[in-house]
Design a protein around this motif. Sequence first.
Motif, short mmCIF file in Angstrom:
data_model
loop_
_atom_site.label_atom_id
_atom_site.label_comp_id
_atom_site.label_asym_id
_atom_site.label_seq_id
_atom_site.Cartn_x
_atom_site.Cartn_y
_atom_site.Cartn_z
N ASP A 47 0.86 -1.17 0.00
CA ASP A 47 0.00 0.00 0.00
C ASP A 47 0.91 1.23 0.00
OD1 ASP A 47 -2.25 1.63 0.21
OD2 ASP A 47 -2.19 1.59 2.39
N THR A 155 -3.01 0.85 -4.36
CA THR A 155 -3.43 1.98 -3.53
C THR A 155 -4.81 2.47 -3.92
OG1 THR A 155 -2.90 4.28 -2.97
CG2 THR A 155 -2.16 3.49 -5.13
N LYS A 192 -10.01 -1.11 -2.58
CA LYS A 192 -10.00 -1.91 -1.36
C LYS A 192 -11.10 -1.43 -0.43
CE LYS A 192 -5.79 -0.50 -1.01
NZ LYS A 192 -4.46 -0.16 -0.47
N GLY A 216 0.01 -3.47 4.42
CA GLY A 216 -0.98 -2.40 4.42
C GLY A 216 -1.21 -1.84 5.80
N ASP A 221 -7.36 -2.82 4.07
CA ASP A 221 -6.24 -3.53 3.45
C ASP A 221 -6.27 -5.01 3.85
OD1 ASP A 221 -5.13 -1.38 2.07
OD2 ASP A 221 -3.90 -0.77 3.76
#
Length: 269
Positions: A47, A155, A192, A216, A221
């Motif tokens: 991430d 991301t 996400k 993450g 995440d």
Amino acid sequence: MGQPKPVGRPERPDADADVDADVDADAEVDVERAARLVDAARCVLLDLDGPVTRLFPGDSWLELSRQVRDAAVDAAVAAGPGPLTGTLARALADQTDHVQCLRIVAHHAPHLLPLVADLVTRAELEVARTATAYPAAVRLIERTVDRGAQVAVVTNNDPRVVAVVLERARPGLTALLAGVHGRSVGTVDDLKPRPDLLLRGLVDAGCAPGDAVFLGDSVTDVQAGEAAGVVVVGVSEDAARRDELRAAGAVAVLPDLTALAPTTGDGPG
């Protein structure tokens, strides 16, 4: 005058010391587990905002969320009277995460999504120009690639932010990545906690979910990793957040990436 207290043994156990020792032991276990997973992974998924850099430090992310809320409600008002304005305002009222604000707008007023998404993208690109990639994140990317494994960034931010941040830290670093996947224009459906971004990163890396690890910093995440079949190591400097990540299913939690890419040259980070 009272009798002197015995000095050979404390009157009661030092509970605080015991707790500290337990915390230290747990932290060591987490570091060892995370290091084994990262070192063995054929693909490391990262991430961006949290493990690699901090795009909106301090409370600045709250200001962006406020701007998104205000822009969405103002646009609804400008479109004319109707129930949408009240519904949208109520849905956004207590939301402090700008990505979640985008989801709410997409659900209640999809015609307004391009407007507020553009506001968010411009803000992300602006802060990215001064955001600093953590040295440990840079080292982790380089060392992972050096050992023949792959790295992909996944991301919820605009994907263009990744190159802006990484190239400031180390020119050419983005070219080492197997892929970069982020928010697509016109939709938030694949962000996400859905697994879509992770699965695209795995395809780029030619890697099966069971051979990867995801680093993450949010519960979403962890949920995305679980949905994709990828183990997740939680990374957050905030102790309460680390507890949340562990409770959500992270197999280990770390305050940052330093332990995964140590150095003696440039200090912590």
